[in-house]
Design an enzyme around this catalytic site. Structure first.
Site, PDB file in Angstrom:
ATOM      1  CB  CYS A   1      39.019  46.970  49.030  1.00 14.00           C
ATOM      2  SG  CYS A   1      39.993  47.836  47.771  1.00 14.00           S
TER       3      CYS A   1
ATOM      4  CG  HIS B   1      42.823  44.729  49.505  1.00 13.16           C
ATOM      5  ND1 HIS B   1      41.497  44.644  49.161  1.00 13.16           N
ATOM      6  CD2 HIS B   1      42.893  44.330  50.811  1.00 13.16           C
ATOM      7  CE1 HIS B   1      40.801  44.208  50.195  1.00 13.16           C
ATOM      8  NE2 HIS B   1      41.619  44.015  51.222  1.00 13.16           N
TER       9      HIS B   1
ATOM     10  CG  ASP C   1      40.822  43.145  54.449  1.00 13.53           C
ATOM     11  OD1 ASP C   1      40.003  44.018  54.122  1.00 13.53           O
ATOM     12  OD2 ASP C   1      41.477  42.486  53.622  1.00 13.53           O
TER      13      ASP C   1
END
Length: 692
Positions: A435, A479, A495
């Site tokens: 991520c 994250h 995202d």
């Protein structure tokens, strides 16, 4: 054994200590000190060992009690050790260490019962400090064990025979059991006062969690830990999985490899001094003015594990009325000091799409969110400029970049290492990442295209625990994602990971990276269903423990008292306190009354009296002073049909009462069996039963 002169005469408190009393004191001290060495220096254990060894040598007559010069030297060395160990004195660890040093040095002059009592009182204080560091169930149980041992050591000082383990531990357990009702009563009714002062813990202590900076590989390391990070319970609807973004930090500065917030220390120090606003910090009151009183929002309570950092975690646009918690201009929450133990705080959050944001970004904020190094990553810069040359706007560039991720990239927990131009290597070479790789490259490229952007770090997702109705967020849910500024809409979450692995957002890391998940674990316990269920059950127990005991604050106390009393008033509180006291006094009087009746009869005698009572109800009472054998013969003469059974019962009683140990047990069993089937018919005039 050597000892100092007693200036107060031959008081009982100045009696020299026997060996058993010393051993009890040292055992209690060791039990109290052991858990503290997780956060206190190990040289303290060495100092305690030396002090105990010296005192035992004094008992054996091989050494003498240290004089003033030796004591002064020992104190000086201990203080020097504390100075060299701790740079900051006004913190929790050095305060507890100072108490432990006093506790340790007392052993070299442990001579009389007065010294023993003082040492054990210090042990009680040191045992209480365990709960400053941890309030978990294992610590609570260990703390209770320490209190039992200290109380037993205290009982062992009372005289001859008191140091025997069974007697000392028995008396300790009895005293503490008697204190439990008082403890529970005081826990419920005593006012819940906040701390009169706040002592910070060592914030430099290593911990697992979101750091104040981010570079490639940081979050993939967190994916190896399944420790709980947050537990969140909702008062109302639960946000869907794609909305469960628990933001903690915003990174705005990029040095070519690492993202950070350069003014972070000033950021929190300014808030703690109460100056209001600095670098985007806004107080709770200002945050509340910009949030609507009605409309869609989430209400929830977060229980955060110790992170040793001041930032908290929540959904976007948070507002908290919990004391010590404040909102910042970056839509995050901070606490007044590093979170050194579990912390519960209440939050309200408004979905961003329900809030209009018409004001433009200030010039200073725009510069802050467009900052890039003067050189480096030329290919990413060229790609962004090419999109601008094609006439694309901010949203179109974002869509093109996300489409690039979706078509050509792989989500993995084991990305290859990156060099100096980490963004270029990731975007145009390796194309494998976690991520933080996607968030970092996305924000860099959007800034290169002139779009204000920032990296947000926190947790995403969580496991819903149906039995207790809370969301369990673990460290592997850490994250990183991005936000871009769009005119008329404000900050919008993007995202990039969702473009590559949407299952990570929807179903969690275990689904998105099933083959790589927790591969480095020594034992793959997460793959064993039974172990997984047991760990979840244990987490539920911990959650209920914290909700019921640890977080029993003033509000919860008032609610409980209202349910118990209806209306909280001094009279009703007095009754609540007085009734248990009266019941305890009544129980004590009953016990004294029963004790005055003499010792209890043996089991065999009680069984024989049961036979006599049944005969009395049938009209054949036993005469005063009549022997069992004579009574049986009289029954046989007057009531021949009951004679054989009466003779068998009497013989069984005599063998059980007066026979040897081998035959008495069998005779007692026979007596029970005979009585089980012996129920003579009732006659008209029963008489009283006499004692054996």
């Amino acid at each position: 054994m050597q000892g100092s002169a007693n200036p107060h005469g031959h008081s009982q408190l100045q009696t020299l200590l026997p060996r058993e009393s010393l051993l009890w004191i040292f055992a209690a001290q060791l039990a109290v000190l052991l858990p503290h060495f997780a956060h206190l220096p190990l040289w303290l254990l060495g100092a305690w060992t030396v002090a105990v060894y010296w005192r035992l040598e004094v008992y054996r007559g091989r050494r003498e009690i240290p004089g003033r010069l030796v004591k002064l030297l020992a104190v000086s060395l201990a203080v020097l050790g504390l100075v060299l160990t701790y740079r900051r004195w006004f913190a929790l660890e050095p305060m507890v260490a100072l108490l432990a040093v006093s506790f340790t040095l007392k052993n070299i002059e442990l001579v009389s019962r007065r010294d023993a009592l003082l040492s054990l009182m210090l042990a009680y204080f040191l045992a209480a400090t365990l709960f400053v560091f941890e309030q978990t169930i294992p610590y609570a149980l260990y703390g209770m064990l320490c209190v039992v041992l200290i109380t037993a050591a205290l009982a062992a000082q009372q005289g001859k025979g008191s140091a025997r383990p069974g007697r000392a531990l028995g008396l300790s357990a009895k005293l503490l059991a008697q204190a439990v009702p008082v403890m529970l009563l005081l826990f419920v009714v005593m006012p819940r006062l906040g701390p009169l002062w706040a002592v910070p813990q060592n914030s430099a202590k290593a911990s697992t969690g979101i750091s104040d900076s981010m570079s490639p590989g940081d979050f993939s390391e967190l994916s190896k830990s399944d420790k709980p990070a947050l537990r969140i319970s909702f008062d109302g609807p639960l946000p869907p999985p794609e909305q469960r973004y628990w933001r903690g930090l915003v990174y705005t500065h990029f040095d070519g490899r690492r993202w950070s917030e350069p003014d972070l220390e000033q950021y929190y120090a300014s808030w703690r001094r109460g100056r209001g606003r600095s670098q985007g910090v806004s107080g709770a009151a200002e945050s509340e003015q910009t949030l609507p009183a009605v409309g869609p929002r989430y209400r929830y309570q977060v229980i955060q594990e110790a992170s040793h950092s001041p930032w908290l975690f929540s959904l976007a646009r948070p507002h908290s009325e919990t004391e010590g918690v404040s909102a910042t201009g970056d839509d995050t929450l901070v606490y007044r000091m590093p979170v050194a133990s579990r912390l519960a705080y209440d939050v309200r959050s408004w979905p961003r799409e329900s809030l209009a944001r018409d004001e433009p970004l200030s010039a200073a904020e725009e510069r802050r969110h467009l900052q890039l190094p003067g050189s480096g990553n030329p290919e990413a810069r060229a790609w962004a400029q090419a999109r601008l040359a094609e006439g694309m706007g901010a949203e179109q560039i974002s869509t093109a970049l996300l489409d690039l991720y979706h078509r050509n990239f792989t989500y993995t927990l084991r990305p290859p290492a990156l060099g100096r131009d980490s963004v270029d290597e990731f975007l145009f070479s390796t194309r494998q990442g976690f991520c933080e790789h996607f968030a970092s490259s996305y924000v860099f490229t959007m800034r290169a295209a002139g779009v204000p952007a920032r990296v947000v770090a926190g947790y995403q997702g969580g496991e819903w625990v149906e039995q207790q109705e809370y969301l369990l967020v673990r460290q592997y849910d850490a994250h990183a994602w991005a936000e871009i500024w769009l005119p008329g809409r404000g900050w919008v979450r993007v995202d990039p990971t969702a473009a590559v692995a949407p299952e990570r957002i929807r179903d969690g890391l275990q689904t998105a990276a099933a083959e790589e998940f927790m591969q480095d674990a020594l034992l793959p316990l997460h793959k064993i269903a039974l172990v997984t269920r047991l760990r979840l059950q244990w987490d539920m127990i911990n959650y209920r423990w914290y909700q019921t005991v640890v977080s029993f604050d003033r509000e919860r106390q008032e609610g409980l008292l209202t349910r118990l009393l209806g209306e909280v008033s001094p009279l009703r509180l007095a009754l609540l306190l007085g009734l248990p006291v009266l019941l305890a006094l009544a129980a004590l009087l009953l016990w004294l009354h029963l004790s005055s009746r003499g010792p209890a009869l043996p089991t065999v005698s009680r069984l024989y009296l049961r036979f006599c009572r049944r005969m009395a109800r049938a009209g054949f009472a036993r005469n005063p002073g009549e022997a069992p054998g004579d009574y049986a013969r009289r029954i046989e003469r007057e009531v021949p049909r009951l004679g054989p059974m009466a003779r068998q019962i009497t013989l069984a009683y005599e063998r059980a009462a007066y026979g040897d140990s081998g035959s008495s047990a069998a005779a007692e069993r026979q007596l029970r069996r005979l009585l089980r089937g012996f129920w003579p018919r009732r006659r008209a005039r029963p008489t009283s039963v006499q004692s054996v």
